[in-house]
Scaffold this active site. Structure first.
Site, PDB file in Angstrom:
ATOM      1  N   PHE A 456     -32.027  64.372  19.773  1.00 42.34           N
ATOM      2  CA  PHE A 456     -31.188  65.430  20.172  1.00 42.34           C
ATOM      3  C   PHE A 456     -29.771  65.071  19.817  1.00 42.34           C
ATOM      4  CE2 PHE A 456     -34.373  64.285  23.108  1.00 42.34           C
ATOM      5  CZ  PHE A 456     -35.502  65.192  22.476  1.00 42.34           C
ATOM      6  N   CYS A 457     -29.503  64.577  18.741  1.00 42.53           N
ATOM      7  CA  CYS A 457     -28.241  64.214  18.099  1.00 42.53           C
ATOM      8  C   CYS A 457     -27.338  63.828  19.330  1.00 42.53           C
ATOM      9  CB  CYS A 457     -27.194  65.604  17.864  1.00 42.53           C
ATOM     10  SG  CYS A 457     -27.966  66.496  16.506  1.00 42.53           S
ATOM     11  N   ASN A 458     -27.562  63.046  20.280  1.00 40.75           N
ATOM     12  CA  ASN A 458     -27.198  62.399  21.282  1.00 40.75           C
ATOM     13  C   ASN A 458     -27.528  60.772  21.387  1.00 40.75           C
ATOM     14  OD1 ASN A 458     -26.022  61.453  23.810  1.00 40.75           O
ATOM     15  ND2 ASN A 458     -26.038  63.326  24.514  1.00 40.75           N
TER      16      ASN A 458
END
Ligand SMILES: *Cc1c(COP(=O)(O)O)cnc(C)c1O
Length: 903
Positions: A456-458
């Site tokens: 999640f791009c995290n």
């Protein structure tokens, strides 16, 4: 007990079902659980926007006529509206329109004054002056679980000479709680007000420090405490600057002795992108300095538009370098003369604003308010939904008492101020091993449940919650895992997880649909439920007013009760056999009885150590040659066939594309499998037939046009991300396809260019290998012993309606072989048939298309469920192959001997 969980279903303050009925007809049959990536727009908003556009004469706001003025008026009123939505006004904040959150963050990254000039330092400290200091390097501090868009600021800060520090959530909490003297806080908003940008304070030295964090973590849904902002502005993080930054050794200027004379200006960047999508943000309370947001996350439309809210206090920490478009008062092109516009947003909004999209925002805010009564209501609703799913998953146990899910969230207090709309987890098998997220995603997709998997791009949150050490991260990368792929497990450890997120129109039916699938597909039955953890006072996971029945504290094993909560109706165990909600599970196998067969086969998942198994060669027979002239349509079984440079001649030479150029497959239109092709080489025809309809024929070979720009070329199809050019085969066959498939404006496209194979393919030495429209390779080879082994596994899982030939149809191979042991094919290096060498490449990863019965076009859960269990989440089955064909005399034939070599 299930009762306790049922009580968590707190209904919304507004009529969710009516909203769905009136504004989201397109969601029927879908369970959309990815609102954190983008929420859905309402029909009302679109209608209102279109009406306004139709009724209003609008011009470019940079002109001066009336239509231009109308645009300007609307833009300014929307700016006002945004400020109101966030409980503030133009007195305290300015709104800079951007292309979205990431774009807003880039404005901060590129224009924040990382180095404050300090040449007047001489008077303040002669010793420092000796060193000819020109400016004081600033600092950038960020919380580790930030979105990559925030992490990107690091490089800008670093390149500008700033020191970069990362801080973990736990460290931060500790630092803040150890802060002894809360009364010492001053109103920094007042103190910091200086007249001149870049001014030097009394001491002579000023240092700009920026702290960035997200108000709601887009990975876990954990919300940050509201008091952080004031604490940071008051210098709570200054002690951190005494440590070594990530990007360099300690600067001389920052030595203990000098630090006191530097006046540190702390600014706070609050990434509110995830938070504001479902929560009210009150900037009169939370006085962050920079607040980036994207509007599609709040009401779904328009995309590509966001804003950066900047506090007036912080405007002096921004310095625009580029000035163009409408951002200047005057410029002389003969000299370096330019006067920027004085208002902050005018200085930063380059070129013409997307003013038609800005208009859509007003309707977005209006409709949202009208439908739900406001963000406060939305916040409550999504919180309760997420809590329900989280608490269910946390209470579920396999038959042996082992947990069903590992949840990634902050433990401790659970309330609307600590948790938002997101639940993040990985599922666990009854032996405690992880179930890869791709398996969960594939099972969900099969049931029209749309969720998100990965990290999640995290990366920070992913690494923290999944306990991925720096070493493990490197190992996973070296084993071939990159962001966004589906290598979900490496050496048994997850590389990412499953995220579900709710929006204002989400329902408990959505939540139950997901839970139902998890229970049906991944729980070793009977399912147990243990809710004792909820009542442990130490964790105080439930708010007091939740009137939790204290007597139900015991853990209980319920076999029948639970599912009757999910599947409306009686407590009959059979309710969960057969059909999972509205999809066509016609299979006779009871969904609940999925069990893990003893591990006979090493699942083919990614390992960091190379596999070293060897096998002797054995007798092989070529039993079938099959081609699929039209991609994703029916098959053509032949006894002997010509080979072309890109595989079997005419294999996947044509494809069905929609008007907009999207390649259609069975995934979207399952009926495609019912189209039967036949080829008549003598008469040069490809004939397509469909039961109950007249068939249609087109020429097999046509002269290919020389000019790439001719109209018959349609550029549009994409296969595995590569653009494929093709020729429209005409309206007759196009109309025929639209009719039999009941899908508007279809076209049949004949491939003309030869697609290059993707890079990064195993054993791909030769970049010039040619491919037809086949997804991955020239040939797909299936091995009957593996098919029979899988068939056994499926039977053990309780389903007996798939025979060997059915499975061969599902796996859509070109070359089918018999002889030897199951899964031998993974150790072959080459096959020689009729003197032609087929080099074996990597295994074939499967998707849910194998669940479609090509004879009925209905979807079943097998063989996917069993395949995922015995083969791991990548669901490898069959192997890809390629052959170098010279000339046009190469053929293969069913009687041909097959010689095989192993690795
Ligand atoms: C979505 C999101 C972003 C990125 O937003 P874009 O619209 O893709 O620029 C950044 N941070 C968080 C917390 C998000 O949820």
């Amino acid at each position: 007990m299930a009762d306790v969980l049922e009580k968590l279903k707190v209904q919304a303050n507004y009529d969710v079902h009516r909203i769905l009925q009136e504004d989201f007809q397109r969601c029927k049959g879908h369970c959309y659980l990815d609102h954190a990536a983008a929420t859905l727009y309402s029909d009302s908003q679109i209608r209102n926007v279109m009406a306004e556009l139709q009724d209003t004469l609008l011009g470019n706001p940079h002109s001066h006529h009336t239509p231009s003025d109308t645009s300007t008026q609307i833009i300014e009123s929307v700016r006002q509206r945004i400020l109101e939505h966030f409980h503030t006004s133009a007195q305290d904040y300015d709104v800079i329109f951007t292309a979205g959150t990431t774009d807003a963050l880039k404005i901060v990254a590129h224009n924040f004054i990382w180095n404050v000039p300090s040449c007047e330092l001489a008077d303040a400290d002669p010793e420092l002056n000796d060193r000819q200091l020109l400016s004081v390097h600033g600092s950038f501090v960020y919380l580790q679980d930030n979105h990559t868009s925030v992490l990107g600021i690091r490089e800008s800060a670093c390149n500008s000479g700033a020191s970069v520090y990362s801080v973990a959530r736990a460290e931060l909490n500790e630092m803040f709680s150890s802060l002894s003297n809360p009364t010492a806080s001053v109103d920094v908003d007042k103190v910091a007000k200086t007249d001149d940008k870049n001014s030097i304070t009394q001491n002579g030295l000023k240092m700009n420090c920026l702290f960035a964090y997200s108000a709601q973590c887009n990975f876990s849904g954990v919300k940050a405490p509201s008091e952080w902002i004031e604490k940071v502005k008051n210098g709570a993080l200054s002690q951190l600057l005494e440590c070594d930054p990530l990007n360099r050794k300690h600067e001389h200027i920052q030595e203990e002795s000098k630090r006191d004379i530097i006046d540190k200006q702390w600014y706070v960047l609050l990434d509110a992108s995830s938070y504001v999508s479902t929560c009210p943000l009150d900037l009169s309370e939370l006085k962050a300095d920079f607040v980036p947001i994207s509007f599609y996350k709040i009401f779904g439309y328009p995309t590509g538009l966001g804003c950066l809210l900047v506090s007036h206090r912080a405007s002096e920490a921004l310095h625009r370098v580029y000035h163009g478009g409408g951002t200047i008062l005057m410029a002389d092109s003969r000299d370096m003369v330019m006067v920027p516009r004085p208002v902050l947003h005018e200085e930063f909004e380059d070129g013409t604003l997307p003013y038609l999209d800005v208009i859509a925002l007003r309707h977005g805010f209006d409709v949202l308010k009208k439908l739900t009564g406001g963000m406060e209501n939305i916040q409550q609703h999504v919180y309760h939904l997420a809590r329900y799913v989280h608490h269910c998953l946390r209470s579920y146990r396999h038959a042996n008492g082992k947990p069903v899910a590992e949840l990634y969230s902050q433990s401790g207090e659970w309330n609307v101020n600590t948790h938002g709309s997101i639940v993040n987890f990985n599922l666990l098998d009854s032996d405690g091993s992880y179930i890869g997220y791709s398996r969960v995603e594939k099972a969900s997709t099969l049931c029209n449940i749309h969720l998100r998997t990965g990290c999640f791009c995290n990366p920070g949150a992913c690494q923290m919650y999944l306990n991925i050490s720096k070493d493990r991260l490197r190992q996973q990368f070296e084993a071939g895992h990159i962001c966004g792929d589906d290598y979900d497990l490496v050496d048994g450890f997850p590389t990412g997880s499953v995220r579900i997120s709710f929006g204002y129109m989400s329902t408990y039916e959505d939540a139950d649909k997901l839970l139902n699938i998890i229970v049906s597909c991944f729980v070793k039955h009977p399912l147990n439920i243990d809710t004792t953890w909820m009542l442990k006072s130490a964790e105080s996971v439930i708010e007091k007013e939740e009137n939790m029945p204290k007597s139900t504290a015991q853990s209980s094993s319920l076999q029948n009760n639970l599912l009757s909560n999910f599947v409306n109706g009686g407590a009959d165990v059979n309710v969960h056999s057969g059909v999972i909600d509205n999809i066509n599970y016609v299979g006779s196998s009871p969904v609940v009885s999925v069990h893990v067969p003893p591990a006979k086969i090493e699942p083919l998942i990614l390992h960091t150590d190379p596999c070293t198994r060897c096998s002797e060669s054995s007798e092989l027979k070529l039993t079938d040659i099959i081609l699929y002239p039209v991609k994703s349509c029916g098959r053509l079984s032949v006894k002997n066939w010509q080979l072309a440079a890109d595989g079997l001649q005419y294999d996947r030479r044509w494809m069905v594309v929609s008007d907009s150029g999207v390649t259609q497959t069975q995934k979207r239109i399952p009926r495609m499998s019912l189209i039967k092709p036949s080829i008549d080489i003598e008469n040069n025809t490809l004939t397509l037939s469909f039961e109950g309809k007249d068939s249609v024929s087109i020429p097999l070979e046509v002269p290919e046009p020389q000019n790439i720009d001719e109209d018959i070329y349609m550029c549009g199809g994409r296969v595995c991300g590569d653009r494929v050019k093709g020729m429209d085969c005409g309206s007759e066959v196009g109309d025929w396809l639209s009719e039999v498939l009941d899908y508007p404006d279809l076209k049949l496209m004949r491939q003309i260019n030869i697609r290059k194979r993707k890079r990064g393919f195993k054993n791909a030495h030769d970049e010039a290998d040619t491919l037809s429209l086949a997804n991955h390779s020239q040939y797909l080879v299936l091995h009957r012993p593996s098919i029979r082994s899988l068939m056994e596994d499926i039977r053990e899982n309780g389903s007996d309606d798939l025979d060997e030939e059915d499975l061969i149809k599902r796996f859509r191979g070109n070359i089918i072989l018999d002889g030897g042991k199951p899964y031998d094919e993974e150790f072959w290096s080459s096959l020689t048939i009729n003197g032609i060498v087929f080099e074996i490449q990597e295994g074939c990863r499967r998707c849910e298309m194998i669940c479609i019965n090509p004879d009925t076009s209905k979807k079943y859960k097998e063989p996917m469920l069993t395949l995922a269990i015995v083969r791991g989440s990548s669901m490898m089955f069959g192997v890809h192959a390629k052959a170098s064909i010279v000339g046009n005399t190469s053929r293969i034939c069913l009687e041909d001997p097959v010689v095989m070599k192993t690795l």
